[in-house]
Design a protein around this motif. Structure first.
Motif, short mmCIF file in Angstrom:
data_model
loop_
_atom_site.label_atom_id
_atom_site.label_comp_id
_atom_site.label_asym_id
_atom_site.label_seq_id
_atom_site.Cartn_x
_atom_site.Cartn_y
_atom_site.Cartn_z
N ARG A 160 0.85 -1.19 0.00
CA ARG A 160 0.00 0.00 0.00
C ARG A 160 0.88 1.24 0.00
N PRO A 161 1.08 1.83 -1.19
CA PRO A 161 1.84 3.07 -1.24
C PRO A 161 1.03 4.20 -0.60
N GLN A 162 1.61 5.36 -0.55
CA GLN A 162 0.91 6.51 0.03
C GLN A 162 -0.47 6.63 -0.60
N PRO A 163 -1.52 6.78 0.23
CA PRO A 163 -2.90 6.85 -0.30
C PRO A 163 -3.05 7.90 -1.41
N GLY A 164 -3.76 7.50 -2.45
CA GLY A 164 -4.07 8.41 -3.55
C GLY A 164 -2.98 8.54 -4.61
N THR A 165 -1.85 7.86 -4.44
CA THR A 165 -0.76 8.01 -5.42
C THR A 165 -1.00 7.20 -6.69
N LEU A 166 -1.71 6.09 -6.57
CA LEU A 166 -2.00 5.26 -7.74
C LEU A 166 -3.51 5.17 -7.91
N LYS A 167 -3.94 5.23 -9.16
CA LYS A 167 -5.37 5.21 -9.47
C LYS A 167 -5.64 4.17 -10.55
N PRO A 168 -6.88 3.74 -10.71
CA PRO A 168 -7.20 2.82 -11.80
C PRO A 168 -6.76 3.42 -13.14
#
Length: 151
Positions: free
Chosen positions: A106-114
């Motif tokens: 789980r990288p920093q929240p919001g860093t990767l998106k669909p």
């Protein structure tokens, strides 16, 4: 910290402690002349993003016996190709048979998106060198475009 996270962190820490830049070693992991053609690592074309932001990547690997522990590590990048997020590590069984691997992190929240992403998976051994020193030995590496989907 889960066992898988620990293994991935241990492999990464070993490279840092040895002063080995990310993605390099005594041999280029992408140089087919240095890799055993029988050994391989693949990446599935789809990765998953859980509601809590955990990324799961998977694929297959095959390797021959080694003298030290072998790991499948993975990382993913998206909008900024120079920024990669490590996604876990799995200890490999090098018996010459193709196996599945799956890494989660789980990288920093919001860093990767669909959407579209680029994954790098590496099959690396921490091989004893000069007694107690562990040096990385790359068995196989794969870079691939994938799609991250919710789920």
């Amino acid at each position: 910290m889960t066992y898988r996270s620990f293994l991935g962190a241990a492999a990464g820490a070993a490279l840092l402690l040895l002063g080995v830049p990310a993605g390099s070693a005594t041999a280029d992991p992408y140089d087919s002349a240095t890799a055993d053609p029988y050994e391989s690592v693949t990446v599935d074309t789809t990765g998953r993003i859980a509601p809590d932001g955990t990324i799961t990547l998977a694929g297959t690997y095959r390797c021959a016996g080694g003298s030290g522990p072998v790991f499948v590590s993975s990382s993913v990048s998206q909008s900024q190709p120079s920024v990669r997020y490590g996604i876990g590590g799995t200890q490999a069984v090098c018996d010459g048979i193709e196996h599945r691997w799956s890494n989660s992190g789980r990288p920093q929240p919001g860093t990767l998106k669909p959407g579209a992403a680029r994954v790098e998976a590496t099959l690396m051994e921490l091989s004893p060198h000069s007694g107690l020193l562990l040096m990385p030995r790359f068995h196989a590496a794969q870079q691939q475009e994938i799609v991250l989907v919710e789920g």
